[in-house]
Write an enzyme that holds these catalytic residues in place. Structure first.
Site, short mmCIF file in Angstrom:
data_model
loop_
_atom_site.label_atom_id
_atom_site.label_comp_id
_atom_site.label_asym_id
_atom_site.label_seq_id
_atom_site.Cartn_x
_atom_site.Cartn_y
_atom_site.Cartn_z
N TYR A 162 0.82 -1.22 0.00
CA TYR A 162 0.00 0.00 0.00
C TYR A 162 0.85 1.27 0.00
CZ TYR A 162 -3.91 -3.10 0.34
OH TYR A 162 -4.84 -4.07 0.06
N GLU A 204 -18.31 -8.17 -13.52
CA GLU A 204 -17.18 -8.75 -14.27
C GLU A 204 -16.80 -7.85 -15.45
OE1 GLU A 204 -15.57 -11.02 -12.89
OE2 GLU A 204 -17.06 -11.69 -11.46
N HIS A 222 -14.48 -5.13 -14.59
CA HIS A 222 -13.06 -5.55 -14.56
C HIS A 222 -12.48 -5.48 -15.98
CE1 HIS A 222 -12.84 -6.69 -10.40
NE2 HIS A 222 -13.68 -7.69 -10.49
N GLU A 227 -11.56 -4.31 -7.40
CA GLU A 227 -12.82 -4.76 -6.81
C GLU A 227 -13.68 -3.55 -6.41
OE1 GLU A 227 -13.18 -7.79 -7.31
OE2 GLU A 227 -14.87 -8.37 -6.06
N HIS A 276 -8.83 -18.00 1.52
CA HIS A 276 -7.73 -17.05 1.32
C HIS A 276 -6.56 -17.29 2.28
CE1 HIS A 276 -11.35 -15.43 -0.41
NE2 HIS A 276 -10.67 -14.53 -1.08
N ARG A 302 -7.25 -6.18 0.89
CA ARG A 302 -7.78 -5.57 -0.34
C ARG A 302 -9.31 -5.52 -0.33
NH1 ARG A 302 -5.84 -10.12 -4.55
NH2 ARG A 302 -3.88 -9.38 -3.69
O1 X8Z Z 1 -12.62 -13.85 -2.91
C1 X8Z Z 1 -13.49 -13.19 -3.42
C2 X8Z Z 1 -13.79 -13.35 -4.91
C3 X8Z Z 1 -12.56 -13.42 -5.70
S1 X8Z Z 1 -11.86 -11.86 -5.94
C4 X8Z Z 1 -14.55 -14.63 -5.10
N1 X8Z Z 1 -14.26 -12.36 -2.67
C5 X8Z Z 1 -14.08 -12.20 -1.22
C6 X8Z Z 1 -14.57 -13.42 -0.43
O2 X8Z Z 1 -15.15 -14.33 -1.04
O3 X8Z Z 1 -14.38 -13.46 0.79
C7 X8Z Z 1 -15.31 -11.49 -3.18
C8 X8Z Z 1 -15.93 -10.89 -1.96
C9 X8Z Z 1 -14.91 -11.01 -0.88
ZN ZN Z 2 -14.45 -8.82 -8.88
#
Ligand code: X8Z
Ligand code: ZN
Length: 656
Positions: free
Chosen positions: A226, A385, A388, A412, A512, A521
């Site tokens: 950042y 989408e 993006h 996003e 994640h 992010r």
């Molecule tokens: O991970 C994602 C997307 C990919 S950019 C599916 N998101 C986060 C989550 O699922 O926790 C979108 C909303 C937040």
């Molecule tokens: Zn997205």
């Protein structure tokens, strides 16, 4: 400067560098300040990296749209090649001392290539962390759990092939709290333990790489993305500002949940049990809208029936989204987009259906992959989408390294700002999908509640996940699980539906974490989404409440978006915010989000006026759920009991 924290200056193997002993170094950076060589290296890198990106994305696309073993092997081969390419690139880039390169563009690119990378590790450790992450992703993707079967005992057979998608469906749809608790537990109990040791080793290696790059730990390296040491404080301030709204929402939702499940499941004035919020991670509460919607008589905001009645097809939905962007003066989708995108689930082959937008890094090929279903959710997803893709198109002339959002939250954030203008009563009415009078108060409060269940409910989760990871990288892994629940309770006001111990690893229930995907992010994107939306609405000359603003057909709003997108990552994001707000600020702020939800906040305060506690009070029973050794179930800390026991034993020995 961050790097000045490190005491020793180091010299490494390289094109024109000097050799040093890797074991004795704190931080790796070369000495070369030769601009001509740096520019030549960056030119070569730009071409090679774009080609590599094309190859990897092509292989990934082929596998995602036709999931055969052969295509998977090809994809893994390309990904492995890219990991090798990244390692070589780092070796070439780190020869330069980026801090002393005179050209600002080259300096910025070299900085990007030598920070936030694990390539500084030895070849052996670099391979190890790469394989650890893919193993963890595999475990995450293949974990299976058993279905809830009341009446069936442990040693009897039940259905045990539920994957994550099935689990998410149950968490979204079931209103049986026992089934919900079982499903929640199954996932958390099965996913964490096999990942725990791997994750601990991964954290150790990530820290080693970060230290070689000049950081105190991997968390500090993640924050460096950042490009501002004060950024953490800025985020903490926004979180503080959002808290009153979150607490009002939680208080109202708690009352409704007590009506649904009773006060034996939900303690009045207490935190919320994580399993009854309609989502496995309690991060999005939209699935309990049926329980909490303020005015059920005005519930129908879903335009799916109208989409079906008007005979929409996937293609027509995509054309409608494109027209939304061109109406603001933004770019149409290129011919290759229409030729190669996958906009429907194909027959006869297995595909990965999660919607996604693809940039093939050749300035020509941009695609969306989506198994479009004919409903409102999909219509909105298409706009998201496609936003993006607009971003990709606008920065496509930038060098490879700058073809990205200004900071990790921008892509996003911008895509969701577009969604705010599409999932919007006025917009749906303007495009002929919503026929009710949109000025109705009850309808608007319902709409804002639905948005709050998605956005306001999400804020603490999005914020705390990375706090947990930062703490772990900084302080080690000893209290991994208790720390996770401490944060969940403190920020989100949720508790687990079952006792947790250090054998569990509940943060890993969120993909994640084991997949090594940064999460701050999403918190940044959440704030930016409203900030960008507000600026675009002002440019469009909209004067009413923010939640009713529609950017459709506003060229002025289009220009605001275009300016944000076209600089990609070539500029510091503060500059981007400064110019989008016409010099007003360069900070990320919660003000626009609070303005958007202000009518709902007024409504919630009124609803909660007789509540003794707005927010939640924490009892020792709550903490005992995840710190059983300190707070035994009886409420008397077990450690204290153990201590008294030992003293008594010693005393008895003594008197004998
Ligand atoms: O991970 C994602 C997307 C990919 S950019 C599916 N998101 C986060 C989550 O699922 O926790 C979108 C909303 C937040
Ligand atoms: Zn997205």
């Amino acid at each position: 400067m961050w790097v000045s924290l490190v005491a020793k200056i180091v010299i490494i193997v390289g094109m024109n560098g000097v050799i040093c002993d890797l074991e004795s170094v704190n931080w790796l950076r070369g000495t070369s300040t030769d601009l001509t060589k740096a520019l030549q290296f960056l030119r070569e890198y730009d071409t090679e990296a774009s080609e590599m990106c094309f190859r990897v994305n092509t292989a990934q696309w082929q596998y995602s749209t036709n999931m055969t073993d052969l295509l998977k092997r090809k994809m893994v081969e390309e990904q492995t090649l890219r990991a090798k390419f990244d390692k070589l690139t780092w070796k070439r880039a780190v020869v330069f001392d980026w801090t002393r390169i005179s050209d600002p563009v080259a300096r910025r690119q070299l900085k990007m290539l030598t920070t936030n990378t694990r390539a500084s590790l030895s070849d052996e450790k670099y391979n190890e962390i790469y394989h650890l992450i893919s193993e963890m992703k595999d475990i995450y993707a293949t974990t299976r759990t058993c279905a809830y079967a009341p009446g069936i005992h442990d040693n009897e057979v039940t259905y045990c092939d539920l994957g994550l998608e099935d689990i998410q469906t149950i968490m979204a749809k079931s209103k049986d709290h026992k089934e919900l608790a079982h499903t929640w537990r199954e996932w958390h109990d099965k996913i964490g333990p096999p990942l725990k040791n791997k994750y601990m080793r991964y954290a150790d290696l990530a820290n080693q790489a970060a230290r070689l790059n000049g950081f105190l730990d991997a968390g500090e390296e993640m924050r460096f993305m950042y490009e501002d040491p004060d950024f953490e404080n800025e985020l903490a301030q926004t979180f503080h500002k959002l808290q009153p709204l979150y607490k009002e929402l939680l208080t109202y939702v708690r009352r409704k949940l007590i009506e649904q499940y009773g006060d034996r499941v939900v303690r009045p004035e207490g935190p919320l049990p994580a399993h009854i919020l309609g989502n496995l991670w309690a991060q999005d509460w939209t699935n309990i809208a049926d329980i909490v919607l303020p005015y059920p008589k005005f519930a129908d905001m879903d335009v799916t029936v109208e989409i079906l009645r008007q005979g929409f097809t996937p293609l027509r939905m995509f054309q409608m989204a494109e027209e939304f962007f061109t109406s603001m003066g933004l770019k149409p989708m290129p011919p290759e987009f229409w030729r190669h995108s996958m906009i429907e689930r194909p027959n006869g082959r297995k595909v990965q259906c999660t919607a996604s937008a693809w940039d093939f890094c050749n300035n020509i090929d941009f695609r969306i992959k989506q198994c479009t279903e004919m409903n409102m959710k999909n219509l909105i997803m298409i706009h998201h989408e496609m936003a993006h893709i607009e971003y990709y198109l606008y920065y496509s002339d930038e060098p490879y390294l700058f073809r990205d959002g200004a900071n990790p939250g921008f892509h996003e954030g911008v895509a969701n700002a577009i969604v705010l203008s599409v999932f919007n009563l006025k917009h749906l009415w303007r495009v002929g999908l919503f026929n009710t009078n949109t000025d109705n108060y009850e309808l608007n409060i319902n709409f804002l509640m639905l948005m709050a269940l998605k956005k306001v409910a999400y804020a603490p989760f999005a914020y705390l996940l990375e706090q947990w990871r930062y703490d772990l990288f900084e302080s080690g892994v000893t209290r991994m699980n208790a720390d996770w629940w401490d944060l969940r309770l403190r920020y989100q006001g949720v508790v687990p539906p079952a006792t947790r111990s250090d054998a569990h690893f509940d943060a890993a229930a969120k993909r994640h974490v084991p997949a090594d995907v940064p999460y701050a992010r999403y918190y940044v994107a959440l704030l930016l989404e409203f900030q960008v939306f507000k600026v675009a609405c002002q440019a469009a000359g909209q004067t009413g409440p923010l939640h009713g603003c529609d950017l459709y057909r506003s060229r002025e709003a289009g220009r605001v978006l275009m300016d944000i997108m076209r600089s990609g990552k070539s500029k510091h994001w503060r500059q981007v915010i400064r110019s989008m707000t016409r010099g007003e600020t360069d900070r990320i702020s919660a003000d626009a989000m609070l303005e958007y939800f202000d009518p709902l906040l007024v409504w919630l305060r009124n609803q909660n006026r007789d509540e003794k506690v707005v927010g939640w009070t924490t009892f020792k029973e709550d903490k005992a759920l995840f710190q059983p050794l300190i707070y035994g179930g009886s409420g008397v800390p077990t450690a204290k009991l153990a201590c008294i026991f030992v003293v008594v034993l010693v005393f008895i020995q003594f008197v004998q």
